[in-house]
Design a protein around this motif. Sequence first.
Motif, short mmCIF file in Angstrom:
data_model
loop_
_atom_site.label_atom_id
_atom_site.label_comp_id
_atom_site.label_asym_id
_atom_site.label_seq_id
_atom_site.Cartn_x
_atom_site.Cartn_y
_atom_site.Cartn_z
N ALA A 30 0.83 -1.21 0.00
CA ALA A 30 0.00 0.00 0.00
C ALA A 30 0.87 1.25 0.00
CB ALA A 30 -0.93 -0.01 1.21
N TYR A 31 1.99 1.18 0.67
CA TYR A 31 2.92 2.32 0.71
C TYR A 31 3.56 2.55 -0.66
CZ TYR A 31 7.01 5.14 1.92
OH TYR A 31 7.96 6.13 1.97
N ILE A 32 3.91 1.44 -1.34
CA ILE A 32 4.58 1.54 -2.65
C ILE A 32 3.59 1.90 -3.76
CG2 ILE A 32 5.94 0.27 -4.37
CD1 ILE A 32 6.99 -1.47 -2.06
N PHE A 33 2.38 1.28 -3.69
CA PHE A 33 1.38 1.49 -4.75
C PHE A 33 0.06 2.02 -4.17
CE2 PHE A 33 3.92 -2.33 -5.87
CZ PHE A 33 4.62 -1.82 -6.96
N PRO A 34 0.06 3.19 -3.57
CA PRO A 34 -1.17 3.68 -2.91
C PRO A 34 -2.33 3.92 -3.86
CG PRO A 34 0.48 5.42 -3.05
CD PRO A 34 1.17 4.16 -3.45
N SER A 35 -2.03 4.25 -5.11
CA SER A 35 -3.11 4.56 -6.06
C SER A 35 -3.93 3.33 -6.45
CB SER A 35 -2.53 5.19 -7.33
OG SER A 35 -1.63 4.28 -7.97
N VAL A 36 -3.36 2.12 -6.28
CA VAL A 36 -4.05 0.90 -6.67
C VAL A 36 -5.31 0.67 -5.84
CG1 VAL A 36 -3.87 -1.63 -6.84
CG2 VAL A 36 -1.93 -0.18 -7.51
N GLY A 37 -5.22 0.94 -4.53
CA GLY A 37 -6.35 0.68 -3.65
C GLY A 37 -7.11 1.91 -3.20
N ALA A 38 -6.74 3.09 -3.71
CA ALA A 38 -7.42 4.32 -3.32
C ALA A 38 -8.80 4.40 -3.97
CB ALA A 38 -6.57 5.53 -3.72
N LYS A 39 -9.60 5.34 -3.52
CA LYS A 39 -10.98 5.47 -4.02
C LYS A 39 -11.03 5.76 -5.52
CE LYS A 39 -12.69 7.23 0.41
NZ LYS A 39 -13.18 8.41 1.15
N GLU A 40 -10.02 6.47 -6.02
CA GLU A 40 -10.01 6.85 -7.44
C GLU A 40 -9.50 5.72 -8.34
OE1 GLU A 40 -8.43 8.49 -5.04
OE2 GLU A 40 -9.83 10.16 -4.70
N SER A 41 -9.10 4.60 -7.77
CA SER A 41 -8.54 3.51 -8.56
C SER A 41 -9.59 2.92 -9.50
CB SER A 41 -8.01 2.40 -7.64
OG SER A 41 -7.63 1.26 -8.39
N PRO A 42 -9.21 2.59 -10.75
CA PRO A 42 -10.16 1.96 -11.67
C PRO A 42 -10.47 0.51 -11.29
CG PRO A 42 -7.96 2.09 -12.65
CD PRO A 42 -7.91 2.87 -11.38
N ILE A 43 -9.65 -0.06 -10.41
CA ILE A 43 -9.89 -1.44 -9.95
C ILE A 43 -10.84 -1.37 -8.75
CG2 ILE A 43 -8.83 -3.58 -9.15
CD1 ILE A 43 -6.18 -2.54 -10.29
#
Length: 338
Positions: A30-43
Amino acid sequence: MSVLSRLTKKASSYGFDGFLLGIAIAILLAYIFPSVGAKESPIPLAEIANFCVSLIFFFYGLKLSPKKLKEGLANWKLHVLVHASTFILFPLLVILLHKIIPSFQSDVFWTGLFYLAALPSTVSSSVVMVSIARGNMPAAIFNASISSLLGVFITPIWMEFWMSEKATNDFDLSSVIIKLLIQVVVPVLLGLLLHRKYAWFAEKYNKRLKQFDQSIILLIIFTAFCESFSENVFALIGVKDLLQLLLSTVALFFLVLELTNLLSKLLGFNSEDRITLIFCGSKKSLVHGTVMSKILFPTSDQMGLILLPLMIYHTAQLIIASIIANKFAGDSTKNIAP
């Protein structure tokens, strides 16, 4: 048996298992890839987690045995004390700690500590520890299972009290309970209704279901910390605050252990009931804590901070309780105090 296998088995007996490592890896990712699990993530990780939460509780209900629950009904004094410890003693101790300990720089830590205190007892590890220590197994199964259901109602009530004390007005108790009923209670009841017919499935695939539960918990932890890291909420948290949080959380665990042990002695409990009170009355559920957090704090970008005390406590209770359970198991007189 190889040296690695022996070390792994020994580490597991003291609480160091792959799940704790998984938690650390989830936070690191989560620290390295915060955008993956954030609210704005397409996933849509959050939506996937929400659906899987209901599956977790459906399988939990499927595994519940009405017969075993009935076997634990008679010992009412033990049941009252276990739930009083879980839902009354814990929150009162945190309120007391809040009064006497200097405030953390981030007040969210106190919300996290109180949330930890308001949660129900864990099911699987409580029963396992009671089994290892040779305690009252039917009572452990009964109390751990009932605690999970009581928590659906008691935890939100405590959190509404805490939020109102903090002048937070965005906590809608009725809405929260309705969501918990739909996402937690209904799946559990459905599982219970199907227990007689499909309990074999839960027993046959028990190990796989546990892995599924843990995977969803890791997913929730990952998304919570992604949101916190993406909003940079850890930026103002110092090492002093983290150490203070660690000490406060571990101190809370030992305090409850000592108080439940003292109460069991004062009330003249036999060794089996004493063991059950100590282990069931001092545990908190990471499963319920992570899944309920999505309903109780749906819009919070500080979820990582709120869940941090629970993860520290989960690690402490696994390691320390494992050590104590093994000591009880090796002592035929059961006179070892925690």
